[in-house]
Design an enzyme around this catalytic site. Structure first.
Site, short mmCIF file in Angstrom:
data_model
loop_
_atom_site.label_atom_id
_atom_site.label_comp_id
_atom_site.label_asym_id
_atom_site.label_seq_id
_atom_site.Cartn_x
_atom_site.Cartn_y
_atom_site.Cartn_z
N HIS A 1 0.87 -1.19 0.00
CA HIS A 1 0.00 0.00 0.00
C HIS A 1 0.91 1.24 0.00
O HIS A 1 0.95 2.01 0.97
CB HIS A 1 -0.93 -0.03 1.22
CG HIS A 1 -2.13 0.85 1.08
ND1 HIS A 1 -2.37 1.64 -0.02
CD2 HIS A 1 -3.19 1.07 1.91
CE1 HIS A 1 -3.51 2.29 0.14
NE2 HIS A 1 -4.02 1.97 1.30
N GLN B 1 -0.33 4.89 0.73
CA GLN B 1 -0.56 5.12 2.16
C GLN B 1 0.75 5.48 2.86
O GLN B 1 0.81 6.40 3.68
CB GLN B 1 -1.18 3.86 2.79
CG GLN B 1 -1.44 4.00 4.28
CD GLN B 1 -2.47 5.08 4.58
OE1 GLN B 1 -3.57 5.06 4.04
NE2 GLN B 1 -2.13 6.02 5.44
N ASP C 1 -3.21 -0.93 12.36
CA ASP C 1 -4.16 -1.12 11.26
C ASP C 1 -5.17 -2.18 11.72
O ASP C 1 -4.98 -2.82 12.76
CB ASP C 1 -3.39 -1.59 10.00
CG ASP C 1 -4.27 -1.63 8.75
OD1 ASP C 1 -5.42 -1.11 8.79
OD2 ASP C 1 -3.84 -2.19 7.73
N CYS D 1 -4.05 3.89 9.40
CA CYS D 1 -4.34 4.19 7.99
C CYS D 1 -5.84 4.26 7.71
O CYS D 1 -6.23 4.76 6.66
CB CYS D 1 -3.67 3.16 7.10
SG CYS D 1 -4.20 1.49 7.44
N ARG E 1 -3.11 11.86 2.14
CA ARG E 1 -3.17 11.00 0.96
C ARG E 1 -3.28 11.86 -0.31
O ARG E 1 -2.63 11.59 -1.32
CB ARG E 1 -4.38 10.05 1.05
CG ARG E 1 -4.28 8.96 2.11
CD ARG E 1 -3.25 7.91 1.75
NE ARG E 1 -3.53 7.29 0.47
CZ ARG E 1 -4.34 6.26 0.29
NH1 ARG E 1 -4.94 5.71 1.32
NH2 ARG E 1 -4.53 5.73 -0.92
#
Ligand code: CP
Length: 292
Positions: free
Chosen positions: A127, A130, A210, A251, A279
């Site tokens: 990711h 991120q 997360d 995130c 982001r």
């Protein structure tokens, strides 16, 4: 050779630093660049998204471009057309292809055949967009990245891997504490794998977590995961062993009461909502670097 952004490992230190510097400029002046005027960017979603979809879509419009959002079940991909043929066709129309899907190999295949940049908007393994936002958030907070220590506690997943790849490139120590059964597989060289979440958080500048069950995980493992990850919850007690100035990161989406407490998620030490905003700024800088 076409430049892509699939894992973050495509960047070198100087390019990463330039990208973050440009993201700070774009954040200060969100409508200050028309670098994508009349360019169309394909955004393909195989899986749900809130932050990624909104931040890419708004960011592309702010740069003067047009985001073409499709779900892969709207494309002939869902009826067996190959990734290769999809890459050939899209490359003749759009300036870049951004994709969120499960299999990393599908994104690599897309990149092998596309003649425009391909950006990974999340796969089971990575990711990287991120992680760019995570680094911008840390840089804003501490004024630097090199020498910082970030403790990621919980599932050794795509977010942890990307944080380690890009954090390591930026000169950070990235500790990843997970239960043995859920430790990060094929860890990047920079990742410091641990099992004890308190040892990982000890003295850290940031503590990051997360969800315990990601989109690519088998929902039937939810109960086992809940038990295994309970000691890894990001709460006030865990933050207490971090540095006094330490911030909390996530995130998102979050499940308050599971991997993070509501006190931390909405408390004074979180930088989670700015992390979500960032982001957009980093992705705009990335699009400028690859396409503009
Ligand atoms: N962090 C993140 O990628 O959020 P979404 O799944 O909502 O896009």
């Amino acid at each position: 050779m076409q430049r892509h952004f699939l894992t973050g490992a495509e960047l070198d230190q100087a390019t990463l630093a330039a990208l973050l510097a440009r993201a700070r400029e774009l954040k200060a002046s969100p409508l200050g660049s028309d670098s994508l005027t009349r360019r169309v960017i394909a955004l393909i979603f195989d899986q749900p998204s809130t932050r990624t979809r909104v931040s890419f879509e708004v960011g592309i419009v702010e740069l003067g471009g047009h985001p073409m959002v499709t779900r892969s079940d709207e494309l002939q991909l869902s009826r067996g057309e190959s990734v290769r043929d999809t890459a050939y066709v899209l490359s003749r129309h759009v300036a870049a292809i951004c994709i969120r899907t499960g299999a990393d190999e599908a994104v690599r295949e897309l990149a092998r055949h596309a003649t425009v940049p391909v950006i990974n908007m999340l796969t089971a393994g990575h990711h990287p967009c991120q992680a760019l936002a995570d680094l911008l958030t840390l840089q804003e907070e501490f004024g630097r990245l090199a020498g910082l220590t970030v403790a990621y506690v919980g599932d050794g997943n795509n977010v942890a891997r990307s944080l380690a790849i890009l954090g390591g490139l930026a000169g950070m120590e990235v500790r990843i504490a997970s239960p043995a059964r859920h430790r990060l597989l094929d860890p990047p060289e920079a990742a410091v794998l641990m099992e004890d979440p308190r040892a990982a958080a000890s003295g850290a500048d940031a503590v990051y977590t997360d969800v315990w069950l990601s989109m690519s995980d088998d929902p039937r493992s939810a109960q086992q995961r809940r038990s295994a990850f309970l000691p890894y919850r990001l709460d006030e007690h865990l933050l207490e062993v971090a540095a006094p100035h330490a911030i909390a990161l996530h995130c998102l989406p979050a499940h308050p009461g599971e991997e993070i407490t509501a006190e931390v998620l909405y408390g004074s030490r979180q930088r989670i909502w700015v992390q979500a905003e960032n982001r957009r700024h980093v992705q705009k800088a990335l699009l400028e670097q690859l396409v503009g």
